[in-house]
Write a protein that holds these residues in place. Structure first.
Motif, PDB file in Angstrom:
ATOM      1  N   ILE A   1       0.815  -1.226   0.000  1.00  0.00           N
ATOM      2  CA  ILE A   1       0.000   0.000   0.000  1.00  0.00           C
ATOM      3  C   ILE A   1       0.847   1.273   0.000  1.00  0.00           C
ATOM      4  CG2 ILE A   1      -1.992  -1.086   1.107  1.00  0.00           C
ATOM      5  CD1 ILE A   1      -1.171   0.269   3.724  1.00  0.00           C
ATOM      6  N   VAL A   2       2.070   1.195   0.524  1.00  0.00           N
ATOM      7  CA  VAL A   2       2.914   2.394   0.592  1.00  0.00           C
ATOM      8  C   VAL A   2       4.037   2.325  -0.442  1.00  0.00           C
ATOM      9  CG1 VAL A   2       4.522   3.701   2.058  1.00  0.00           C
ATOM     10  CG2 VAL A   2       2.390   2.839   3.014  1.00  0.00           C
ATOM     11  N   GLY A   3       4.724   1.180  -0.497  1.00  0.00           N
ATOM     12  CA  GLY A   3       5.899   1.060  -1.365  1.00  0.00           C
ATOM     13  C   GLY A   3       5.585   1.296  -2.829  1.00  0.00           C
ATOM     14  N   ILE A   4       4.543   0.644  -3.326  1.00  0.00           N
ATOM     15  CA  ILE A   4       4.229   0.746  -4.760  1.00  0.00           C
ATOM     16  C   ILE A   4       3.820   2.172  -5.114  1.00  0.00           C
ATOM     17  CG2 ILE A   4       2.630  -0.035  -6.564  1.00  0.00           C
ATOM     18  CD1 ILE A   4       2.629  -2.793  -5.172  1.00  0.00           C
ATOM     19  N   ARG A   5       3.015   2.791  -4.247  1.00  0.00           N
ATOM     20  CA  ARG A   5       2.550   4.151  -4.548  1.00  0.00           C
ATOM     21  C   ARG A   5       3.707   5.158  -4.473  1.00  0.00           C
ATOM     22  NH1 ARG A   5      -3.145   7.045  -3.890  1.00  0.00           N
ATOM     23  NH2 ARG A   5      -4.018   5.105  -4.616  1.00  0.00           N
ATOM     24  N   LEU A   6       4.585   4.983  -3.491  1.00  0.00           N
ATOM     25  CA  LEU A   6       5.740   5.893  -3.399  1.00  0.00           C
ATOM     26  C   LEU A   6       6.687   5.685  -4.580  1.00  0.00           C
ATOM     27  CD1 LEU A   6       6.673   5.988   0.405  1.00  0.00           C
ATOM     28  CD2 LEU A   6       5.753   7.843  -0.980  1.00  0.00           C
ATOM     29  N   TRP A   7       6.813   4.420  -5.022  1.00  0.00           N
ATOM     30  CA  TRP A   7       7.636   4.157  -6.215  1.00  0.00           C
ATOM     31  C   TRP A   7       7.077   4.946  -7.409  1.00  0.00           C
ATOM     32  CZ3 TRP A   7       5.597   2.154 -10.715  1.00  0.00           C
ATOM     33  CH2 TRP A   7       6.519   1.982 -11.759  1.00  0.00           C
ATOM     34  N   ALA A   8       5.739   4.888  -7.587  1.00  0.00           N
ATOM     35  CA  ALA A   8       5.112   5.564  -8.731  1.00  0.00           C
ATOM     36  C   ALA A   8       5.328   7.075  -8.654  1.00  0.00           C
ATOM     37  CB  ALA A   8       3.620   5.236  -8.771  1.00  0.00           C
ATOM     38  N   ILE A   9       5.116   7.637  -7.464  1.00  0.00           N
ATOM     39  CA  ILE A   9       5.289   9.088  -7.290  1.00  0.00           C
ATOM     40  C   ILE A   9       6.761   9.465  -7.480  1.00  0.00           C
ATOM     41  CG2 ILE A   9       5.193  10.938  -5.556  1.00  0.00           C
ATOM     42  CD1 ILE A   9       2.636   9.552  -4.467  1.00  0.00           C
ATOM     43  N   GLY A  10       7.658   8.649  -6.915  1.00  0.00           N
ATOM     44  CA  GLY A  10       9.097   8.924  -7.036  1.00  0.00           C
ATOM     45  C   GLY A  10       9.560   8.869  -8.479  1.00  0.00           C
ATOM     46  N   LYS A  11       9.053   7.891  -9.224  1.00  0.00           N
ATOM     47  CA  LYS A  11       9.440   7.749 -10.637  1.00  0.00           C
ATOM     48  C   LYS A  11       8.897   8.924 -11.453  1.00  0.00           C
ATOM     49  CE  LYS A  11       8.564   4.677 -14.592  1.00  0.00           C
ATOM     50  NZ  LYS A  11       9.895   4.364 -15.105  1.00  0.00           N
ATOM     51  N   LYS A  12       7.653   9.297 -11.153  1.00  0.00           N
ATOM     52  CA  LYS A  12       6.985  10.338 -11.933  1.00  0.00           C
ATOM     53  C   LYS A  12       7.651  11.706 -11.753  1.00  0.00           C
ATOM     54  CE  LYS A  12       2.232  11.859 -12.753  1.00  0.00           C
ATOM     55  NZ  LYS A  12       2.148  11.314 -14.109  1.00  0.00           N
ATOM     56  N   TYR A  13       8.045  11.994 -10.518  1.00  0.00           N
ATOM     57  CA  TYR A  13       8.591  13.333 -10.242  1.00  0.00           C
ATOM     58  C   TYR A  13      10.098  13.335  -9.989  1.00  0.00           C
ATOM     59  CZ  TYR A  13       3.638  14.255  -9.979  1.00  0.00           C
ATOM     60  OH  TYR A  13       2.302  14.335 -10.283  1.00  0.00           O
ATOM     61  N   GLY A  14      10.737  12.179 -10.175  1.00  0.00           N
ATOM     62  CA  GLY A  14      12.201  12.123 -10.082  1.00  0.00           C
ATOM     63  C   GLY A  14      12.750  12.297  -8.683  1.00  0.00           C
ATOM     64  N   TYR A  15      12.004  11.858  -7.670  1.00  0.00           N
ATOM     65  CA  TYR A  15      12.484  12.016  -6.289  1.00  0.00           C
ATOM     66  C   TYR A  15      13.595  11.016  -5.971  1.00  0.00           C
ATOM     67  CZ  TYR A  15       8.112  14.617  -5.536  1.00  0.00           C
ATOM     68  OH  TYR A  15       7.081  15.511  -5.620  1.00  0.00           O
ATOM     69  N   LEU A  16      14.465  11.427  -5.045  1.00  0.00           N
ATOM     70  CA  LEU A  16      15.504  10.529  -4.539  1.00  0.00           C
ATOM     71  C   LEU A  16      15.328  10.258  -3.048  1.00  0.00           C
ATOM     72  CD1 LEU A  16      18.735  12.016  -6.205  1.00  0.00           C
ATOM     73  CD2 LEU A  16      17.389  10.048  -6.955  1.00  0.00           C
ATOM     74  N   THR A  17      14.641  11.171  -2.346  1.00  0.00           N
ATOM     75  CA  THR A  17      14.511  11.019  -0.887  1.00  0.00           C
ATOM     76  C   THR A  17      13.073  11.268  -0.446  1.00  0.00           C
ATOM     77  OG1 THR A  17      14.868  13.334  -0.316  1.00  0.00           O
ATOM     78  CG2 THR A  17      16.843  11.984  -0.616  1.00  0.00           C
ATOM     79  N   GLN A  18      12.771  10.785   0.765  1.00  0.00           N
ATOM     80  CA  GLN A  18      11.443  11.002   1.349  1.00  0.00           C
ATOM     81  C   GLN A  18      11.147  12.485   1.518  1.00  0.00           C
ATOM     82  OE1 GLN A  18      12.561   8.639   4.710  1.00  0.00           O
ATOM     83  NE2 GLN A  18      10.626   7.551   4.678  1.00  0.00           N
ATOM     84  N   CYS A  19      12.171  13.243   1.954  1.00  0.00           N
ATOM     85  CA  CYS A  19      11.942  14.659   2.251  1.00  0.00           C
ATOM     86  C   CYS A  19      11.481  15.416   1.004  1.00  0.00           C
ATOM     87  CB  CYS A  19      13.206  15.293   2.837  1.00  0.00           C
ATOM     88  SG  CYS A  19      13.640  14.593   4.435  1.00  0.00           S
TER      89      CYS A  19
END
Lengths: 529, 72
Positions: A92-110
């Motif tokens: 529920i958290v990992g997959i969604r954060l992966w999608a958001i991270g990939k989409k916006y190019g994030y490297l960190t939680q902050c």
């Protein structure tokens, strides 16, 4: 033959060095490759690296010691709870954060929290808290690796690391029990340098590959030790019968008397910590696609079982075979003693030592890379007005990784003889678990506001500090061991306060903008088509 | 279907508490205390549960959403 076990450990460390060099050869030379493996990690590598990162040295050494003292209930308390809750968090958290991270190019939680709540203040507050929670976690790893290596090399190097004999009260002399062993400061330095080498040259790719190898090492070594120990005890059935007829050990076969239902239930909150581990967040970002997560979610409960079940049984069998510990002996010595007394094989001792070091190092490497990434991305790149090339970003990452390793090693020298360091593990997990409602609300509750997230973060920081002080730093009544509140773990209070703060404060402050919701909620975007 | 998955998850959550073998030292397969056997079986059931969840409740839309172009 005397040094065979040490040669096995050296061989294992040398293989890690080789893996680091090979990972460097496969690197694309970009900052995306250094920090998130160019987001190309497939299902098998993701399962092995994520599992290796979540399992620490406690999975082998601590679990055996805890089962020795508290019995079979430790499996439910720590292993099957983790099997259930880790998988649901990945889903529920990992997959969604992966999608958001990939989409916006994030490297960190902050970076995610900064944009999700449009709040640099929240990002910096979380940065400080996350770093403060990861550093003790690192210290536990470095210090326990040094101590374990010391125990595994007793008597091997009398010329290099000889210790003066102990003088007993009657004037006679006795050889120092640690005579000829590698001192923990040297063992810790060796482990730090090996990890530093492969993450320095290979970045997170080096860590992912090493994690996969280390996961295989500690799983195989645990199962092998379990099988050989059971055979020396007369087989599985004979070993457990020995526990059933032992006045000292027989109560280890049930949970009654060792823990309460409420205490057992409260342990279910601890595995939620994986939702806020910064080093795990970075591993999630390495996935090639969302489908890469499938094997991790499915395989995790079985992998946990393969590692923990043998150790729990060795601990319970140890209670019958070894009996009560002498004064000053630590339950964490049980695995080492069972291997030494029952198998007495240089090869197995070497493999078990390599297995324990693998479990410790597979968490250390990811944490070193993640802190280096956080300082690079959340501080330097954020605050600096200039733009950096890919090579400069990698160089910054490497400089911070070296700095983090140096600070960790320096702190480990200062704290290596402070007993409470080993109790810090559960407190780190409690802090991360307390922050879990923030990431969950950020992903699933549109009404969550910046003020709500800040209030929850502060609620966790304050409640954690008060409870930590009461448990670890203040004088406790004689005979009291672990702090519980109304029979449950302190994490329960921290978690509930976090939930209360984020819900109440979000409801009384103005909701986030429609733009923010469109940006972070996939269904919001899809429903507008 | 996703609601069924969540009902399944909370069902597992309750089963994990294991009120029934809390004080039972019966041995399964001759060596595994029944309380431990319950939780070992539980670990295997978790994997089977997630296998079903992946098949019937996989968030297909997330992959497409992640691949959409962005302002960055």
């Amino acid at each position: 033959m005397e040094y065979l076990s040490f040669y096995i450990v050296v061989g294992y460390l040398a293989l890690l060095i080789v893996l680091g060099l090979v990972s460097k050869f496969y690197s694309r030379g970009t900052s995306a490759d250094f920090f998130v493996v160019s987001r190309t990690v497939g299902p098998v590598l993701l399962l092995l690296s994520v599992f290796g990162t979540t399992m620490t040295g406690f999975a082998l050494v601590g679990s055996t010691g805890k089962a020795y003292t508290s019995g079979i209930g430790v499996y439910g308390l720590m292993a099957s709870w983790a099997g259930l809750m880790h998988s649901v968090v990945f889903f529920i958290v990992g997959i969604r954060l992966w999608a958001i991270g990939k989409k916006y190019g994030y490297l960190t939680q902050c970076e995610f929290f900064r944009e999700r709540f449009a709040s640099p203040a929240l990002a910096y507050l979380l940065f400080v808290i996350l770093v403060l929670l990861v550093i003790p976690y690192l210290l536990v790893g470095v210090i326990s690796a040094g101590k374990f290596l010391q125990g595994a090399t007793i008597g091997m190097f009398p010329d290099l690391f000889g210790l003066p004999p102990l003088v007993l009260p009657d004037g006679t002399e006795r050889q120092h029990p640690l005579h000829g062993s590698i001192p923990p400061e040297w063992g810790g330095l060796l482990i730090c340098l090996v990890v530093l080498f492969y993450v320095f040259v290979g970045g997170l790719r080096g860590a992912v590959w090493a994690n996969a190898f280390q996961t295989v090492v500690f799983m195989v070594c645990g199962v092998l030790a379990f099988y050989l120990i059971s055979q020396r005890l007369g087989g599985f059935a004979r070993a457990t019968e020995m526990v059933a007829i032992s006045p000292f050990a027989s109560n280890r076969l049930v949970r009654e008397g060792n823990m309460t239902q409420l205490y057992f239930l409260s342990y279910g909150l601890i595995p939620l910590s994986v939702g806020m581990f910064p080093h795990l967040f970075q591993h999630w970002l390495t996935a090639r696609s969302a489908k890469s997560f499938r094997l991790t979610v499915i395989g995790h409960p079985v992998f946990v079982m393969i590692v923990w079940l043998p150790c729990i049984l060795i601990g319970v069998w140890g209670a019958a075979y070894l009996g009560p510990l002498a004064t000053g002996q630590n339950p964490n010595m049980i695995l080492g003693r069972m291997v030494k007394e029952l198998v007495d094989s240089q090869i197995l001792s070497g493999l078990v030592t390599a297995g324990v070091l693998a479990a410790i190092m597979s968490s250390l490497d990811s944490q070193f890379v993640c802190l280096g990434t956080m300082f690079t991305s959340d501080i330097v790149l954020r605050l600096s007005r200039r733009t950096y090339s890919d090579e400069q970003k990698i160089m910054l990452g490497r400089i911070f990784i070296v700095a983090v390793v140096a600070v960790t090693y320096g702190l480990s020298l200062l704290l290596k003889d402070v007993a409470l360091v080993f109790d810090l593990g559960i407190w780190c997990f409690s802090g991360f678990a307390g922050l879990f409602p923030i990431v969950f609300a950020a992903l699933y509750w549109r009404r969550t506001t910046k003020a709500g997230a800040i209030a929850a973060t502060l609620a966790v920081a304050v409640s954690w500090s008060i409870l930590f002080y009461r448990d670890m730093l203040s004088d406790k009544p004689p005979g009291s061991d672990e702090l519980t509140l109304f029979g449950v773990l302190p994490v329960t209070a921290i978690f509930l306060l976090s939930v209360l703060a984020i819900v109440v404060v979000s409801l009384i402050t103005s909701p986030p903008s429609a733009n923010t919701l469109r940006k972070f909620f996939p269904d919001e975007r899809l429903s507008r088509r | 279907m996703r609601n069924l998955i969540w009902i399944g998850f909370w069902g597992l959550f309750v089963l994990h508490q294991d009120f029934w073998y809390w004080n039972d030292a019966t041995l399964c397969f001759g060596f595994l205390p029944i309380g431990l056997a319950w939780h070992v079986g539980f670990s295997l059931a978790c994997s089977l549960f997630w296998m079903a969840a992946m098949k019937f409740a996989w968030p297909e839309e997330i992959e497409a959403w992640a691949a959409e172009s962005t302002e960055r």
